[in-house]
Enzyme design. Structure first.
Site, PDB file in Angstrom:
ATOM      1  N   GLU A 186       0.961  -1.190   0.211  1.00  0.00           N
ATOM      2  CA  GLU A 186       0.095   0.018   0.197  1.00  0.00           C
ATOM      3  C   GLU A 186       0.774   1.230  -0.075  1.00  0.00           C
ATOM      4  O   GLU A 186       1.959   1.194   0.539  1.00  0.00           O
ATOM      5  CB  GLU A 186      -0.800  -0.142   1.100  1.00  0.00           C
ATOM      6  CG  GLU A 186      -1.830  -1.175   1.202  1.00  0.00           C
ATOM      7  CD  GLU A 186      -2.802  -1.109   0.276  1.00  0.00           C
ATOM      8  OE1 GLU A 186      -3.497  -0.256  -0.065  1.00  0.00           O
ATOM      9  OE2 GLU A 186      -3.038  -2.260  -0.664  1.00  0.00           O
ATOM     10  N   LYS A 201     -10.320  -6.396   4.832  1.00  0.00           N
ATOM     11  CA  LYS A 201     -10.859  -7.221   3.762  1.00  0.00           C
ATOM     12  C   LYS A 201     -11.802  -8.530   4.497  1.00  0.00           C
ATOM     13  O   LYS A 201     -12.863  -8.956   3.911  1.00  0.00           O
ATOM     14  CB  LYS A 201      -9.640  -8.125   3.096  1.00  0.00           C
ATOM     15  CG  LYS A 201      -9.107  -6.933   2.098  1.00  0.00           C
ATOM     16  CD  LYS A 201      -7.292  -7.708   1.663  1.00  0.00           C
ATOM     17  CE  LYS A 201      -6.714  -6.541   0.873  1.00  0.00           C
ATOM     18  NZ  LYS A 201      -5.532  -6.910   0.426  1.00  0.00           N
TER      19      LYS A 201
HETATM   20  N1  HSE Z   1      -1.245  -4.163  -0.219  1.00  0.00           N
HETATM   21  C1  HSE Z   1      -2.327  -5.095  -0.600  1.00  0.00           C
HETATM   22  C2  HSE Z   1      -1.652  -6.867  -0.364  1.00  0.00           C
HETATM   23  C3  HSE Z   1      -2.636  -5.004  -2.015  1.00  0.00           C
HETATM   24  O1  HSE Z   1      -0.517  -6.686  -0.067  1.00  0.00           O
HETATM   25  O2  HSE Z   1      -2.370  -7.559  -0.149  1.00  0.00           O
HETATM   26  C4  HSE Z   1      -3.819  -5.684  -2.575  1.00  0.00           C
HETATM   27  O3  HSE Z   1      -5.027  -5.760  -1.839  1.00  0.00           O
END
Ligand code: HSE
Length: 406
Positions: A186, A201
Site C-alpha cells: 500500500e 478485507k
Molecule cells: N497491499 C495489498 C496486499 C494489495 O499486499 O495484499 C492488495 O489488496
C-alpha cells in the site's frame, strides 16, 4: 457497445487498461458486447503512453457523459474516491472497484445508492486480489450456511514472511522494499504491516457471509511488525510456518473476527500458501471445506478481478446483481477473550524457573533452544484463553515475544 471510464492510472488502473487491451476479444465475447474505454482520469500526464488518447484531468468529462455506463474506480484512498463513486452511481453509472478502504468504510452506503439508482457497485478485487472470492460467496456458495472464513488476505505480509523464512537473516525492511517495488504494498505500508488492510478485507467478506455490516474498526488487529527472524527460526524448528491470518467464525458466543500472526501446522491448507499468494478457506454447513487460492496483489491479478467485474457490469446493465451484504445494522462482534490456544513464548534463560511456576500446571515446561541464541529459550504454553494468558504474563513479567498456535 458499452463505454467505460477508468479513474486512476496507477498500479491497478494501468493493469485494467492493459487487460482490456490484451484480452479484448475474450472480454467482449464474455460481456456479450464491445467494451470501449472512453476516458482515463489521472492528474498526471503520460507522454508516449497509448493512454494519452483517452486521458483526461477532469472528472466532469466522465460524469457529464451519458454514454459512459461503467466506471472503474481504482484511485485508492477515501477521498475523492467516495465522492466520485457516489456521483457516478447517482448518475446511473455502474462502478467497479478494487478500493478496499472505501468499501470497508462506505460500502453499505454506496450499495444503497446503487440500489436506489438501479445500478451495481462491484468490488471483487477488494479482497484477495485476483482470487474470485466475493463472486463465489454471492453467486456460488448460496446454498450454504457459512460459519467460518479464514484467509491469508494480504500479499505484502505473506511475501515478507515467506522471504524471511526462506532466506534466514534477510531484513524486514529490505523485504518490504522489494514488495513495494513489485507493486504489492500500500502507499502507506503500515496498512499492510499493521494489518489494517486484511482487517478491512475480512470485514468485507464477513459482511457478505453474515449479511450485516462488520465494522473493520471492531476487528481485533495485530500485524507482523513485531515478528523477527528469530520467531521464524523457532517456528521452523517446530516445523510450523508463521502466517498472518484473518478469521471470521460463528461460535456459541457469537461471531468472532480477528487478524493476527499465527503458527500454522503443515497439515493445514494455508501452511503452504507462500509469497504474494492469498488463500481463503471457507466452511459451509453443506459444502464442508473449500479453499480458494491465487495471486493476492499486484497490477495484473488485481486488474483481472476488476475486469471480471466490468464484464459482469456489462452483463447486468439495467439489472441488479445479488449481494449478501444487505443489512444496515452493524454486527456486534463477540469478544475474543474466551478463545483457547497454545502459545509459543520466548523468554530470557534466567527467567526459566519463574516461567515453570507461572505457565506450567505441573511446574515443568519443555523448552526449545536455538543454540546460537544463548541468553534465551522458548516454550509452548498449555491451551489458555486470552484473558488467562494476559494474567499469566502480568504475574511473570516481560516476555520477549508470544505467537499463538492456530
Ligand atoms: N497491499 C495489498 C496486499 C494489495 O499486499 O495484499 C492488495 O489488496
Amino acid at each position: 457497445m458499452i463505454k467505460a471510464a477508468i479513474l486512476g492510472y496507477g498500479t491497478v488502473g494501468s493493469g485494467v487498461y492493459n487487460v482490456l487491451n490484451s484480452n479484448t476479444r475474450l472480454v467482449n465475447e464474455r460481456a456479450g458486447r464491445e467494451i470501449e474505454v472512453k476516458y482515463v482520469l489521472d492528474l498526471r500526464d503520460f507522454p508516449g503512453d497509448p493512454v494519452e488518447k483517452q486521458l483526461t484531468h477532469e472528472f466532469d468529462d466522465i460524469i457529464n457523459d451519458d454514454e459512459v455506463k461503467i466506471v472503474v474506480e481504482v484511485m485508492g484512498g477515501l477521498h475523492p474516491a467516495f465522492e466520485f463513486t457516489k456521483r457516478c452511481l447517482e448518475e446511473g453509472k455502474n462502478v467497479c472497484t478494487s478500493n478496499k478502504e472505501l468499501v470497508a468504510e462506505h460500502g453499505l452506503e454506496l450499495m444503497s445508492v446503487a440500489r436506489e439508482n438501479d445500478v451495481n457497485y462491484f468490488f471483487e478485487a477488494s479482497c484477495g486480489g485476483g482470487i474470485p472470492i466475493i463472486r463465489a460467496l454471492n453467486d456460488c456458495l448460496t446454498a450454504d450456511d457459512i460459519d467460518q472464513i479464514t484467509g491469508i488476505l494480504n500479499g505484502t505480509t505473506n511475501f515478507i514472511l515467506t522471504e524471511m523464512a526462506e532466506n534466514p537473516g534477510v531484513s524486514f525492511g529490505k523485504t518490504l522494499k522489494q514488495a513495494q517495488k513489485k507493486g504489492f504494498a500500500e502507499r502507506d505500508p503500515g496498512a499492510d504491516i499493521d494489518a489494517y488492510d486484511p482487517a478491512r478485507k475480512i470485514a468485507i467478506l464477513s459482511s457478505i457471509v453474515f449479511g450485516s455490516s462488520v465494522d473493520y474498526k471492531d476487528v481485533y488487529t495485530e500485524g507482523i511488525r513485531g515478528i523477527t527472524s528469530e520467531d521464524i527460526r523457532y517456528a521452523a524448528t517446530l516445523g510450523y510456518a508463521i502466517k498472518l491470518l484473518a478469521e471470521a467464525k460463528r461460535t456459541e458466543e457469537g461471531i468472532r473476527v480477528y487478524v493476527a500472526p499465527f503458527l500454522v501446522d503443515p497439515a493445514h491448507p494455508l501452511y503452504s500458501v507462500n509469497g504474494v499468494m492469498n488463500a481463503v478457506y471457507v466452511h459451509g454447513n453443506m459444502l464442508g471445506d473449500a479453499v480458494f487460492t491465487g495471486a493476492g496483489a499486484g497490477s495484473l491479478p488485481t486488474a483481472s478481478a476488476v475486469v471480471a467485474d466490468v464484464i459482469d457490469a456489462a452483463r447486468h446493465d439495467g439489472k441488479r446483481a445479488y449481494c449478501g451484504w444487505k443489512h444496515d445494522e452493524k454486527l456486534v462482534l463477540a469478544s475474543n477473550d474466551g478463545i483457547r490456544r497454545k502459545n509459543l513464548v520466548r523468554i530470557y534463560t534466567e527467567d526459566e524457573g519463574k516461567a515453570n511456576k507461572v505457565f506450567s500446571p505441573d511446574g515443568f515446561l519443555d523448552t526449545i533452544s536455538l543454540g546460537e541464541l544463548e541468553d534465551e529459550i522458548a516454550f509452548i504454553t498449555p491451551e489458555l484463553s486470552e484473558e488467562e494468558f494476559d494474567n499469566k504474563v502480568r504475574a511473570f513479567g516481560k516476555v520477549i515475544s508470544r505467537i499463538r498456535f492456530y
